[in-house]
Design an enzyme around this catalytic site. Structure first.
Site, PDB file in Angstrom:
ATOM      1  N   HIS A  94       0.819  -1.215   0.000  1.00 33.55           N
ATOM      2  CA  HIS A  94       0.000   0.000   0.000  1.00 33.55           C
ATOM      3  C   HIS A  94       0.852   1.265   0.000  1.00 33.55           C
ATOM      4  CE1 HIS A  94       0.407  -0.043   4.528  1.00 33.55           C
ATOM      5  NE2 HIS A  94       0.406   1.262   4.333  1.00 33.55           N
ATOM      6  N   ASP A 124      -0.106  -7.555   1.820  1.00 28.22           N
ATOM      7  CA  ASP A 124       0.378  -6.171   1.794  1.00 28.22           C
ATOM      8  C   ASP A 124       1.907  -6.112   1.821  1.00 28.22           C
ATOM      9  OD1 ASP A 124       0.467  -3.451   1.804  1.00 28.22           O
ATOM     10  OD2 ASP A 124      -0.346  -3.200   3.836  1.00 28.22           O
ATOM     11  N   SER A 200       4.693   2.276   8.052  1.00 31.54           N
ATOM     12  CA  SER A 200       4.365   1.124   7.209  1.00 31.54           C
ATOM     13  C   SER A 200       5.539   0.678   6.362  1.00 31.54           C
ATOM     14  CB  SER A 200       3.187   1.469   6.290  1.00 31.54           C
ATOM     15  OG  SER A 200       2.002   1.541   7.025  1.00 31.54           O
TER      16      SER A 200
END
Length: 376
Positions: A94, A124, A200
């Site tokens: 993402h 992901d 992230s």
């Protein structure tokens, strides 16, 4: 008389020789013994090789050199870390969705060009190849087994664009499952180390060894609950991309307008997870945690002892279905569960349909109320 004199001379000679020998022995042995016993600053033996562990500061210093910040033209900021000597960096899908060329910034603020060579539509995870990092020794990865509950961890990355940030905590939950469209998170770590937008794709390290055990990927809204994908689960996939880069990257129309690189969950996602977490705690016999998820009014009307007593006969709970429906500032959650219970010494399977209302108290989502009935 002559024989007596000879005997006497021999005895005297033997005594003289013995005296000389004793003197020589004292001259050589006693000083060395005194010297050995009087050396106060004699160095202590070194610890055996392999016994000394790295300090937290050493782990952080060495690891940060291999953690990078990833930036996209649309303003998205994420993190990543070097995992092989080809210059390949692991990050979240993402973070680099719908792009191929990205900018990578290392700990010394050096800007480098990177190209996405692999990305998954379901998990992901993505890999970015950075030519300027080729030949560098990567971060060590724990490839033996997944980390157990309560493992002390360090989360590295660039939360809110603040590079070289480190937070610490522990693995507070195992085998968590949820979905954040288009990704499915299965058997991920729940961590107490705070993470924020920009974390992230950064590594989750074992705080004792410095080895990578996970990839920080999502957090529970404004709560200090984060989720990290176990690195062992994705290694085969990323190794394949490194060996044979994808010729065509997948598209993410769901993320076409750009994404917050924290991949935060909605209220409905949080409510769904909280109900699952509630029953996970029941299954593990952790009734203190389960009770702590109940709202103030519910706890005022039911003591912990009464709450615990209600599950004395429950052996296990499995969730068959969960549906969350936001209603203003609250979320209605309907779930169907199957329980294994002991009834008069016999084990019986039962099904229940339950309705919960979840909402915020002091900025934390709680289970405010609930009711249910058995399904025949």
């Amino acid at each position: 008389m002559k024989r007596a004199w000879v005997t006497s001379s021999i005895v005297m000679a033997m005594i003289l020789i013995a005296g000389i020998a004793s003197f020589v022995w004292i001259q050589h042995q006693v000083p060395s013994q005194l010297e050995a016993s009087s050396v106060l600053d004699k160095p202590m033996p070194k610890e055996e090789e392999g016994v000394v562990t790295k300090s937290t500061q050493e782990i952080i210093y060495e690891s940060q050199k291999l953690v990078v910040q990833i930036e996209l033209d649309n303003g998205t900021i994420g993190s990543g870390f070097l995992y092989n000597d080809k210059g390949d960096v692991i990050t979240n899908a993402h973070v680099v969705a719908n792009t191929e060329d990205v900018q990578v910034i290392n700990v010394d603020s050096k800007e480098m060009s990177g190209k996405v060579i692999g990305s998954s539509r379901s998990t992901d995870i993505a890999v970015v190849r950075v030519p300027d990092l080729e030949g560098k020794d990567p971060l060590a990865i724990q490839e033996s087994e997944n980390a157990p509950l309560l493992t002390e961890v360090l989360a590295l990355g660039s939360p809110l664009g603040l590079q070289n940030t480190v937070t610490r905590g522990e693995i507070s939950g195992l085998d968590r499952n949820f979905e954040l469209d288009p990704f499915t998170y299965e058997d991920v770590y729940q961590i107490s180390a705070p993470i924020s937008p920009g974390n992230s794709g950064g590594p989750l390290l074992n705080a004792k060894t410095g080895e990578v055990i996970g990839i920080n990927s999502a957090k529970l809204g404004d709560e200090s609950i984060g989720f990290s994908i176990p690195v062992l689960d994705i290694l085969p996939m990323v190794k394949q991309w490194s060996k044979s880069p994808m010729e065509e990257l997948p598209e993410y129309p769901e993320l076409a307008d750009g994404t917050d690189a924290s991949n935060e969950q909605t209220d409905a996602d949080q409510a769904t997870y909280l109900v699952q977490y509630f029953y996970d705690s029941i299954n593990q016999g952790d009734f203190v945690t389960a009770y702590s998820l109940l709202g103030t009014e519910w706890q005022e009307n039911k003591s912990y002892e009464e709450f615990r007593e209600g599950y004395y006969n429950t052996l296990s709970v499995s969730i068959d279905q969960v549906v969350a429906d936001p209603e203003g500032e609250e979320v209605a959650v309907n779930c169907v569960i199957t329980t294994e219970e002991t009834i008069e010494g016999e084990i019986e399977m039962k099904k229940y349909n339950l309705d919960y209302t979840l909402g915020y108290e002091n900025d934390q989502m709680m289970i405010l109320s609930g009711e249910g009935k058995e399904i025949d």
